[in-house]
Design an enzyme around this catalytic site. Structure first.
Site, PDB file in Angstrom:
ATOM      1  N   GLY A   7       0.810  -1.215   0.000  1.00  0.00           N
ATOM      2  CA  GLY A   7       0.000   0.000   0.000  1.00  0.00           C
ATOM      3  C   GLY A   7       0.845   1.267   0.000  1.00  0.00           C
ATOM      4  N   THR A   8       1.912   1.259   0.777  1.00  0.00           N
ATOM      5  CA  THR A   8       2.749   2.464   0.873  1.00  0.00           C
ATOM      6  C   THR A   8       3.335   2.816  -0.490  1.00  0.00           C
ATOM      7  OG1 THR A   8       3.290   1.882   3.148  1.00  0.00           O
ATOM      8  CG2 THR A   8       4.775   3.440   2.037  1.00  0.00           C
ATOM      9  N   ASN A  55      -8.207   3.591   8.241  1.00  0.00           N
ATOM     10  CA  ASN A  55      -7.598   2.476   8.972  1.00  0.00           C
ATOM     11  C   ASN A  55      -7.813   2.552  10.476  1.00  0.00           C
ATOM     12  OD1 ASN A  55      -5.796   4.641   7.918  1.00  0.00           O
ATOM     13  ND2 ASN A  55      -4.461   3.911   9.537  1.00  0.00           N
ATOM     14  N   SER A 102      -3.335  -3.581  -0.998  1.00  0.00           N
ATOM     15  CA  SER A 102      -2.268  -4.291  -0.295  1.00  0.00           C
ATOM     16  C   SER A 102      -2.762  -5.682   0.084  1.00  0.00           C
ATOM     17  CB  SER A 102      -1.883  -3.501   0.961  1.00  0.00           C
ATOM     18  OG  SER A 102      -0.865  -4.171   1.656  1.00  0.00           O
ATOM     19  N   CYS A 125       1.597   2.173  12.382  1.00  0.00           N
ATOM     20  CA  CYS A 125       2.786   2.960  12.091  1.00  0.00           C
ATOM     21  C   CYS A 125       3.024   4.018  13.162  1.00  0.00           C
ATOM     22  CB  CYS A 125       2.643   3.663  10.741  1.00  0.00           C
ATOM     23  SG  CYS A 125       1.884   2.636   9.516  1.00  0.00           S
TER      24      CYS A 125
HETATM   25  N1  PLP Z   1      -2.904   2.775   3.505  1.00  0.00           N
HETATM   26  C1  PLP Z   1      -3.673   2.401   4.530  1.00  0.00           C
HETATM   27  C2  PLP Z   1      -5.042   2.970   4.672  1.00  0.00           C
HETATM   28  C3  PLP Z   1      -3.210   1.467   5.461  1.00  0.00           C
HETATM   29  O1  PLP Z   1      -3.969   1.109   6.483  1.00  0.00           O
HETATM   30  C4  PLP Z   1      -1.907   0.945   5.299  1.00  0.00           C
HETATM   31  C5  PLP Z   1      -1.328   0.006   6.293  1.00  0.00           C
HETATM   32  O2  PLP Z   1      -1.536   0.141   7.478  1.00  0.00           O
HETATM   33  C6  PLP Z   1      -1.153   1.364   4.196  1.00  0.00           C
HETATM   34  C7  PLP Z   1      -1.677   2.284   3.323  1.00  0.00           C
HETATM   35  C8  PLP Z   1       0.237   0.832   3.957  1.00  0.00           C
HETATM   36  O3  PLP Z   1       0.155  -0.439   3.392  1.00  0.00           O
HETATM   37  P1  PLP Z   1       1.436  -1.424   3.398  1.00  0.00           P
HETATM   38  O4  PLP Z   1       1.621  -1.869   4.804  1.00  0.00           O
HETATM   39  O5  PLP Z   1       1.052  -2.533   2.463  1.00  0.00           O
HETATM   40  O6  PLP Z   1       2.567  -0.621   2.884  1.00  0.00           O
END
Ligand code: PLP
Length: 393
Positions: A71-72, A149, A197, A323
């Protein structure tokens, strides 16, 4: 000791069926999908079949799917990819976004782009009219997440998509938390870019995808080979990609039973806590939410103390996004919703999963009730006068 995992928005366990599907791609089918020999062709076949599965799950075409590391990276590729392609301009996003979007926007501001961070209402919802009002002549991108999230709030993406389309502005949505929980269909949502993701849906970590609508132009962030339609150089992680596709197929097939199960458990959790404890706030309770996420505020206690006590009893929950856990600052999402700072500091997130049972939730409720009562008794903010307790703050 009992062990209860209630942090599925941070990550989920790997589904054993996903693990089984992945295994041959570590051992037997190890070719590089770019190689023309038969080892490579087998890997390429798995890659393209997986791409087709992911595309179909979200109503896209296979050539609109770019595999990323999660996702990032998908968020970064969407935002930076559009921005660097345009070189200058204005971006609209929301103050409740994941840091993968917010910190990327901050970085883009340093690079000379301007960014509007939309506020949200008390429930955490973005107002589509605010999006419309914020559009400027030089707006190059709108980026609003599908589901939050921390609170699970579902944003009015289809409405925002219509506005963006009306103005011809590319629209990105971070659907990392929505995938596998509610329908995610790029056509219905009217998005041009969508981040996904695998590890939030019982798939492996370190794999995700970015949907890029046909015709949308992006600058790649990595240069090298012409992998992923020239959008992401680097040899593809075939076992993880196969696992992602398998996890998505399973999630799609089980979405209705999943929804019913976790919603029932969450309703029980929330109603018992509200009935049995005083000064409990279910954040965003009036908004449309993902069925498995509950963000709960307890007056006059620190979230970190609650989580420590839960952990000692074998229960894993979190305070907002994984995070930010470990950082003493209260959740930026709750603060954006105008939740008082003390209540934000006493808020925890419980995110349920398909493997949770009623017994686990009953156990969690009883541990939480004992924990909150105990912490409030020792809290200097609480006074006891006869049998009447009241909050001094
Ligand atoms: N975007 C949202 C809304 C998320 O909840 C997260 C992970 O917590 C991410 C992006 C990041 O995803 P990844 O852990 O696959 O990099």
């Amino acid at each position: 000791m009992k062990k209860v995992y209630l942090d599925h928005n941070a990550t989920t366990p790997l589904d054993p069926r996903v693990f089984e599907a992945m295994k041959p791609y570590f051992t037997d089918v190890y070719g590089n999908p770019s190689s023309p020999h038969h080892y490579g062709r087998l890997a390429k076949q798995a890659l393209e079949e997986s791409r087709a599965v992911v595309a179909e799950a979200i109503g896209a075409k296979p050539e609109e799917i770019i595999f990323t590391s999660g996702g990032t990276e998908s968020d970064n590729l969407a935002l930076r990819g559009i921005a660097y392609h345009k070189e200058r301009g204005h971006i609209i996003t929301a103050s409740i976004e994941h840091h993968a979007v917010l910190k990327t926007c901050k970085d883009l501001e340093n690079d000379g782009f301007s960014v509007t961070y939309l506020s949200v209402d008390r429930e955490g919802r973005v107002d589509p009219d605010e999006v419309r009002r914020s559009i400027r002549k030089n707006t190059i991108l709108v980026s609003i997440m599908y589901a939050n999230n921390e609170t699970g709030v579902i944003e009015p993406i289809a409405e925002i998509g219509r506005i963006a389309r009306e103005w011809g502005i590319p629209f990105h949505s971070d659907a990392v938390q929505a995938l596998g929980k509610i329908e995610v269909n790029v056509e219905k949502l009217g998005v041009d870019l969508l981040s996904l993701s695998a590890h939030k849906i019982y798939g492996p970590k370190g794999i995700g995808a970015l949907f890029v609508k046909d015709g949308v132009r992006l600058s790649p962030l990595t240069t090298g080979g012409s992998h992923e339609l020239g959008m992401r150089a680097g040899t593809e992680n075939i076992p993880a990609i196969v696992g992602f596709a398998k996890a998505l197929k399973i999630a799609d097939g089980e979405i209705a039973t999943y929804h019913t199960k976790v919603l029932r458990l969450r309703d029980k959790l929330e109603s018992d806590l509200l009935n049995n404890l005083s000064q409990v706030t279910i954040h965003s309770a009036k908004a449309e939410r993902l069925p498995h996420t509950s963000c709960i505020g307890f007056a006059s206690v620190e979230a970190e103390s609650i989580l420590l006590h839960l952990d000692l009893k074998g229960i894993a929950a979190s305070s907002g996004s994984a995070c930010t856990t470990g950082e003493p600052e209260p959740s930026h999402v709750l603060l954006a919703m105008n939740v008082p700072i003390e209540l934000a500091q006493g808020s925890i997130r419980i995110s349920l999963g398909k493997e949770n049972t009623k017994e686990e939730i009953d156990y969690t409720i009883s541990v939480l009730e004992q924990t909150i009562t105990q912490l409030r008794t020792i809290s200097s903010q609480w006074a006891v006068e006869g049998n009447k307790r009241y909050n001094l703050t």
